[in-house]
Enzyme design. Structure first.
Site, mmCIF file in Angstrom:
data_model
loop_
_atom_site.group_PDB
_atom_site.id
_atom_site.type_symbol
_atom_site.label_atom_id
_atom_site.label_comp_id
_atom_site.label_asym_id
_atom_site.label_seq_id
_atom_site.Cartn_x
_atom_site.Cartn_y
_atom_site.Cartn_z
ATOM 1 N N LYS A 94 0.846 -1.181 0.000
ATOM 2 C CA LYS A 94 0.000 0.000 0.000
ATOM 3 C C LYS A 94 0.893 1.246 0.000
ATOM 4 O O LYS A 94 1.797 1.359 0.827
ATOM 5 C CB LYS A 94 -0.899 -0.032 1.248
ATOM 6 C CG LYS A 94 -1.979 1.018 1.280
ATOM 7 C CD LYS A 94 -2.852 0.819 2.512
ATOM 8 C CE LYS A 94 -3.935 1.880 2.592
ATOM 9 N NZ LYS A 94 -4.773 1.715 3.808
ATOM 10 N N HIS A 141 -0.126 4.451 0.396
ATOM 11 C CA HIS A 141 -0.684 5.596 1.095
ATOM 12 C C HIS A 141 -1.109 5.143 2.493
ATOM 13 O O HIS A 141 -1.042 3.957 2.814
ATOM 14 C CB HIS A 141 -1.887 6.171 0.342
ATOM 15 C CG HIS A 141 -3.002 5.184 0.169
ATOM 16 N ND1 HIS A 141 -2.977 4.202 -0.806
ATOM 17 C CD2 HIS A 141 -4.163 5.006 0.869
ATOM 18 C CE1 HIS A 141 -4.075 3.475 -0.715
ATOM 19 N NE2 HIS A 141 -4.813 3.931 0.293
#
Length: 422
Positions: free
Chosen positions: A308, A310
């Site tokens: 991921k 963010h």
């Protein structure tokens, strides 16, 4: 509990009979904490005729209430040991037993089957209540000819010669024990515990609800290996709340009955890790069931297959695993690739993988030239235990005992195990 056990102001008892109908929290004070050296017998199927009014009621899974109580003795005994470990370094006997009337041999047999070999059964009803000693022993004794306490009060105290009557009962019990051992091939408890095909109650329940949910099927199935298997297991079909709850509890029971629990009753891991994707939900279920059924509170973590970029970022989510002992949970081990990848990932972040928990071990050779199964290869190569809820030998044993499947199904599974089994 204080009134039963205390030296000052109590009855100074060492054990007590209890009703289990209010659940674990009503039993807990009698076998944990300062009373962890005490024992209790749960009223399961009493000898009075009126016991059928409640205890013989049939539950949704087609078992009776008294069979469910018998099953709970193991779960609650393990939970008591987990919450208040015994002082002894050796294995302790279960803290909970059952009260099952000797007047109902059929119920005795069903309770023994549900409770397993190690549970002690207090079986009143021989003598004045008319219980048949031989029939009760055949139904209630375990495979080592033990596991029953047979109290006889009026039959002895009101006899014209109580001493002679007591001796007669002793001889009768020993004769019944000898007959049981002879009929079962003089199989000892040690033999049973070492048998790969013996079944614990949680294993039987797992097979039954797996069949009910269609997760486990019999027929003709071509596997990825090219073999034609007489059975197929698809964990993705555990797709309802009730099924998932039972699945988590089955995992937890198998873990607590395994070498992943130390002699002090504590688990040998700090975090449960569920590898993406199926392992994520399984790991969460296992964590929840360990806590709800056994009071074992450990961390939970999982990984993403794509990092991921963010928010918190990264591929790992949940409890920190650095410097922690980690148990990996998955459904099955086919080639062992996912488990090996998890082992590498965990080692890189400073975690210590200490075991693997799976639902089904097919227990078959990777090839006819390779004597090891995928599970055995993982255990050997990674030097960690692999614990399964059930394996192929338990499936075969279940078919032998179940009236729902004909000889043809058992024959096919037996032949498959003979050809491919480890």
């Amino acid at each position: 509990a204080d009134a039963c056990y205390e030296e000052n102001g109590g009855l100074k008892a060492d054990g007590v009979t209890l009703s289990p109908l209010m659940g674990w929290d009503s039993v807990q004070p009698f076998v944990t904490g300062k009373y962890s050296n005490k024992g209790a017998f749960l009223l399961c199927k009493t000898s009075n005729p009126g016991s059928n009014d409640l205890l013989a009621l049939t539950l949704q899974n087609r078992t009776t209430l008294f069979e469910k109580i018998a099953e709970l003795t193991n779960e609650w005994s393990q939970r008591a040991e987990s919450e208040s470990p015994s002082d002894s370094s050796s294995s302790s006997p279960p803290r909970l037993g059952l009260v099952v009337g000797a007047t109902d041999p059929q119920a005795l047999s069903a309770a023994r089957q549900s409770a397993g070999q190690s549970t002690w059964i207090l079986a009143p009803g021989v003598g004045a209540q008319g219980g048949d000693l031989d029939a009760a022993c055949r139904a209630g004794l375990n495979d080592s000819g033990s596991g029953m306490l047979i109290p006889v009060s009026r039959g002895v105290s009101r006899a014209s010669n109580p001493g002679e009557e007591a001796l007669k009962l002793k001889k009768g019990i020993n004769a019944a024990r000898a007959a049981v051992l002879a009929s079962r091939g003089t199989k000892s408890a040690a033999d049973d515990s070492n048998s790969s095909s013996s079944m614990a109650p949680y294993q039987r329940n797992f097979l039954e609800f797996s069949l009910k949910e269609g997760v486990l099927k019999f027929g003709s199935f071509v596997l990825k290996s090219g073999r034609t298997s007489p059975y197929f297991f698809n964990a993705g079909l555990f797709s309802s709340g009730s099924a998932l709850s039972k699945l988590g509890r089955s995992y937890a029971a198998s873990i607590m009955a395994s070498e992943l629990v130390n002699n002090d009753g504590k688990v040998s891991f700090d975090v449960v890790f569920g590898p993406a994707y199926k392992g994520i939900s399984l790991g969460a279920l296992v964590c929840a069931a360990l806590y709800s059924d056994f009071g074992v509170d450990v961390g939970f973590a999982y990984n993403r297959k794509e990092a991921k970029d963010h928010g918190e970022g990264g591929v790992l989510v949940g409890s920190s695993m650095s410097g922690k002992r980690v148990l990996v949970v998955d459904d099955v081990i086919t080639a062992g690739t996912a488990i090996r990848e998890s082992h590498t990932l965990l080692t890189k972040i400073g975690a210590t993988p200490v075991g693997v928990s799976i639902a089904l071990d097919r227990a078959e050779k990777r090839s006819l030239e390779d004597p090891l199964s995928a599970v055995q290869a993982v255990a050997r190569d990674l030097d960690i235990p692999v614990v399964s809820i059930v394996a192929l030998p338990q499936l075969q044993e279940y078919l032998k005992q179940s009236p729902d499947y004909d000889e043809d199904v058992l024959k096919l599974v037996t032949e498959y195990r003979s050809k491919y089994g480890v």
